[in-house]
Design a protein around this motif. Structure first.
Motif, PDB file in Angstrom:
ATOM      1  N   SER A  10       0.810  -1.268   0.083  1.00  8.52           N
ATOM      2  CA  SER A  10       0.038   0.091  -0.139  1.00  8.52           C
ATOM      3  C   SER A  10       0.741   1.196   0.178  1.00  8.52           C
ATOM      4  CB  SER A  10      -1.115   0.041   1.176  1.00  8.52           C
ATOM      5  OG  SER A  10      -0.057   0.020   2.480  1.00  8.52           O
ATOM      6  N   GLY A  11       2.190   1.267  -0.180  1.00  6.76           N
ATOM      7  CA  GLY A  11       3.067   2.397  -0.106  1.00  6.76           C
ATOM      8  C   GLY A  11       2.608   3.206  -1.076  1.00  6.76           C
ATOM      9  N   ARG A  12       3.104   4.414  -0.954  1.00  5.68           N
ATOM     10  CA  ARG A  12       3.147   5.542  -2.149  1.00  5.68           C
ATOM     11  C   ARG A  12       4.670   6.154  -1.987  1.00  5.68           C
ATOM     12  NH1 ARG A  12      -0.079   4.355  -5.552  1.00  5.68           N
ATOM     13  NH2 ARG A  12      -0.421   6.451  -6.358  1.00  5.68           N
ATOM     14  N   LEU A  13       5.265   6.342  -3.270  1.00 10.09           N
ATOM     15  CA  LEU A  13       6.442   6.941  -3.716  1.00 10.09           C
ATOM     16  C   LEU A  13       6.483   8.533  -3.490  1.00 10.09           C
ATOM     17  CD1 LEU A  13       7.554   4.803  -6.417  1.00 10.09           C
ATOM     18  CD2 LEU A  13       8.424   4.725  -4.178  1.00 10.09           C
ATOM     19  N   GLY A  14       5.287   8.920  -4.027  1.00 13.88           N
ATOM     20  CA  GLY A  14       4.904  10.546  -3.746  1.00 13.88           C
ATOM     21  C   GLY A  14       6.018  10.936  -5.192  1.00 13.88           C
ATOM     22  N   TRP A  15       5.749  12.450  -5.152  1.00 13.82           N
ATOM     23  CA  TRP A  15       6.483  13.138  -6.077  1.00 13.82           C
ATOM     24  C   TRP A  15       7.617  14.036  -5.279  1.00 13.82           C
ATOM     25  CZ3 TRP A  15       4.876  14.367 -11.287  1.00 13.82           C
ATOM     26  CH2 TRP A  15       3.766  13.620 -11.514  1.00 13.82           C
ATOM     27  N   GLY A  16       8.857  13.926  -6.115  1.00 13.58           N
ATOM     28  CA  GLY A  16       9.986  14.661  -5.450  1.00 13.58           C
ATOM     29  C   GLY A  16      10.029  16.289  -6.077  1.00 13.58           C
ATOM     30  N   ALA A  17      11.143  16.748  -5.987  1.00 15.58           N
ATOM     31  CA  ALA A  17      11.310  18.286  -6.414  1.00 15.58           C
ATOM     32  C   ALA A  17      11.444  18.738  -7.683  1.00 15.58           C
ATOM     33  CB  ALA A  17      12.384  18.693  -5.435  1.00 15.58           C
ATOM     34  N   ASN A 181      -1.524  -4.639 -15.662  1.00 15.46           N
ATOM     35  CA  ASN A 181      -0.433  -4.257 -15.382  1.00 15.46           C
ATOM     36  C   ASN A 181      -0.047  -2.939 -14.649  1.00 15.46           C
ATOM     37  OD1 ASN A 181       1.955  -5.764 -16.935  1.00 15.46           O
ATOM     38  ND2 ASN A 181       0.132  -6.115 -18.170  1.00 15.46           N
ATOM     39  N   LEU A 182      -1.386  -1.995 -15.083  1.00 18.05           N
ATOM     40  CA  LEU A 182      -1.146  -0.934 -14.070  1.00 18.05           C
ATOM     41  C   LEU A 182      -1.264  -1.406 -12.491  1.00 18.05           C
ATOM     42  CD1 LEU A 182      -3.092   1.687 -16.214  1.00 18.05           C
ATOM     43  CD2 LEU A 182      -0.737   1.642 -15.733  1.00 18.05           C
ATOM     44  N   VAL A 183      -2.314  -1.961 -12.370  1.00 10.22           N
ATOM     45  CA  VAL A 183      -2.551  -2.768 -10.979  1.00 10.22           C
ATOM     46  C   VAL A 183      -1.384  -3.053 -10.314  1.00 10.22           C
ATOM     47  CG1 VAL A 183      -3.775  -4.276  -9.477  1.00 10.22           C
ATOM     48  CG2 VAL A 183      -5.144  -3.146 -11.207  1.00 10.22           C
ATOM     49  N   ASP A 184      -0.655  -3.935 -11.084  1.00  7.63           N
ATOM     50  CA  ASP A 184       0.589  -4.567 -10.426  1.00  7.63           C
ATOM     51  C   ASP A 184       1.693  -3.764 -10.259  1.00  7.63           C
ATOM     52  OD1 ASP A 184       1.417  -7.275  -9.534  1.00  7.63           O
ATOM     53  OD2 ASP A 184       2.879  -6.934 -11.130  1.00  7.63           O
ATOM     54  N   LEU A 185       1.827  -2.716 -11.230  1.00  2.58           N
ATOM     55  CA  LEU A 185       2.827  -1.615 -10.916  1.00  2.58           C
ATOM     56  C   LEU A 185       2.584  -0.845  -9.893  1.00  2.58           C
ATOM     57  CD1 LEU A 185       3.318  -0.296 -14.631  1.00  2.58           C
ATOM     58  CD2 LEU A 185       5.130  -1.283 -13.080  1.00  2.58           C
ATOM     59  N   ASP A 186       1.301  -0.400  -9.753  1.00  2.00           N
ATOM     60  CA  ASP A 186       0.692   0.619  -8.626  1.00  2.00           C
ATOM     61  C   ASP A 186       0.994  -0.157  -7.331  1.00  2.00           C
ATOM     62  OD1 ASP A 186      -1.518   1.548  -6.869  1.00  2.00           O
ATOM     63  OD2 ASP A 186      -0.341   3.018  -8.144  1.00  2.00           O
ATOM     64  N   ALA A 187       0.989  -1.382  -7.254  1.00  2.00           N
ATOM     65  CA  ALA A 187       1.281  -2.265  -5.902  1.00  2.00           C
ATOM     66  C   ALA A 187       2.675  -2.417  -5.548  1.00  2.00           C
ATOM     67  CB  ALA A 187       0.637  -3.593  -6.278  1.00  2.00           C
ATOM     68  N   LYS A 188       3.425  -2.399  -6.689  1.00  2.00           N
ATOM     69  CA  LYS A 188       4.946  -2.790  -6.183  1.00  2.00           C
ATOM     70  C   LYS A 188       6.048  -1.843  -6.477  1.00  2.00           C
ATOM     71  CE  LYS A 188       3.375  -7.506  -6.982  1.00  2.00           C
ATOM     72  NZ  LYS A 188       3.539  -9.021  -7.692  1.00  2.00           N
ATOM     73  N   HIS A 189       5.792  -1.386  -7.878  1.00  2.00           N
ATOM     74  CA  HIS A 189       7.204  -0.709  -8.682  1.00  2.00           C
ATOM     75  C   HIS A 189       6.853   0.652  -8.952  1.00  2.00           C
ATOM     76  CE1 HIS A 189       8.458  -4.846  -9.023  1.00  2.00           C
ATOM     77  NE2 HIS A 189       7.343  -5.237  -9.643  1.00  2.00           N
ATOM     78  N   ALA A 190       5.688   1.426  -8.773  1.00  2.00           N
ATOM     79  CA  ALA A 190       5.629   2.608  -9.123  1.00  2.00           C
ATOM     80  C   ALA A 190       4.198   3.292  -8.558  1.00  2.00           C
ATOM     81  CB  ALA A 190       5.285   2.766 -10.786  1.00  2.00           C
ATOM     82  N   ASP A 191       3.994   4.482  -8.736  1.00  2.00           N
ATOM     83  CA  ASP A 191       2.533   5.257  -8.350  1.00  2.00           C
ATOM     84  C   ASP A 191       1.925   5.285  -9.567  1.00  2.00           C
ATOM     85  OD1 ASP A 191       3.404   5.248  -5.860  1.00  2.00           O
ATOM     86  OD2 ASP A 191       3.690   7.601  -5.877  1.00  2.00           O
ATOM     87  N   VAL A 192       0.877   4.769  -9.886  1.00  2.00           N
ATOM     88  CA  VAL A 192       0.102   5.028 -11.057  1.00  2.00           C
ATOM     89  C   VAL A 192      -0.838   6.301 -10.976  1.00  2.00           C
ATOM     90  CG1 VAL A 192      -1.883   4.229 -12.609  1.00  2.00           C
ATOM     91  CG2 VAL A 192       0.065   2.761 -11.644  1.00  2.00           C
ATOM     92  N   VAL A 193      -0.776   7.242 -11.372  1.00  2.00           N
ATOM     93  CA  VAL A 193      -1.464   8.444 -11.210  1.00  2.00           C
ATOM     94  C   VAL A 193      -2.417   8.794 -12.299  1.00  2.00           C
ATOM     95  CG1 VAL A 193       0.416   9.395  -9.818  1.00  2.00           C
ATOM     96  CG2 VAL A 193       0.394   9.994 -12.121  1.00  2.00           C
TER      97      VAL A 193
END
Length: 204
Positions: A10-17, A181-193
């Motif tokens: 359930s983690g989020r990477l968020g946006w950097g600067a 694939n978006l679901v799996d990416l969002d779960a583990k490797h990226a934030d899908v926005v």
């Protein structure tokens, strides 16, 4: 995006600067009728990418494109061209010009990374280019969601960037493949926005 272990994913990477926009493989082979990798209805993803390009350029954020090309005889294609024989469409001197970027085009000063494998990072200068520009967030668009977009987002994370995959700006051979694939990416490797979120961050 909870999995069998509850909130383990359930983690989020968020946006950097410092974001950059990565446009993956929007070349004629995928976007034009009769292309060897023709996608059904890529128009919405192209238009979403067009909006992201306008926002990134207006705000002065880096924009990087990828394309695919192989030397004559496919000597630099390795096992990938054996697994996906239609990649010969990107061979130097081949008919059709399928590897040309279109319908959207890079502007002067925007880097174009030529790759031979699915990831925009593997065997290319992309990571160095982004690090040198101070980029910490990679807004990812293009085709296909299950292939080059997915692997590039995973490698972005591996290289220390925050991958933000824009749902509406990617496309695949079917909607089901795209969504799964978006679901799996969002779960583990990226934030899908969504597109609106990405546009708002690029405008800052």
């Amino acid at each position: 995006m909870s999995g069998p272990h509850g909130s383990a994913f359930s983690g989020r990477l968020g946006w950097g600067a410092r974001p950059a926009l990565l446009v993956i493989d929007l070349v004629r082979a995928y976007t034009e009728a009769g292309g060897p990798f023709e996608l059904p209805g890529p128009g919405p993803a192209i238009e979403a990418t067009r909006a992201l390009l306008e926002a990134a350029r207006t705000a002065g954020h880096p924009v990087v494109w990828t394309s695919v090309a192989y030397t004559r005889g496919l000597a630099d294609g390795g096992l990938f061209v054996r697994k996906v024989p239609e990649l010969r469409a990107f061979e130097e001197g081949g008919e059709g010009g399928w590897g040309k970027i279109g319908p959207l085009k890079p502007e002067p000063g925007e880097a174009v990374v030529t790759k031979q494998y699915a990831s925009a990072f593997f065997g290319t200068s992309l990571a160095s280019t982004l690090h040198t520009s101070g980029v910490d967030t990679l807004v990812t668009t293009g085709v296909s969601t299950s292939g080059c977009v997915r692997v590039s987002a995973m490698d972005a994370l591996n290289h220390g960037f925050r991958p933000q995959v824009v749902r509406q700006a990617c496309a695949d051979r079917t909607e089901a493949v795209h969504e799964s694939n978006l679901v799996d990416l969002d779960a583990k490797h990226a934030d899908v926005v969504d597109l609106d979120e990405a546009l708002a961050h690029l405008a800052r």
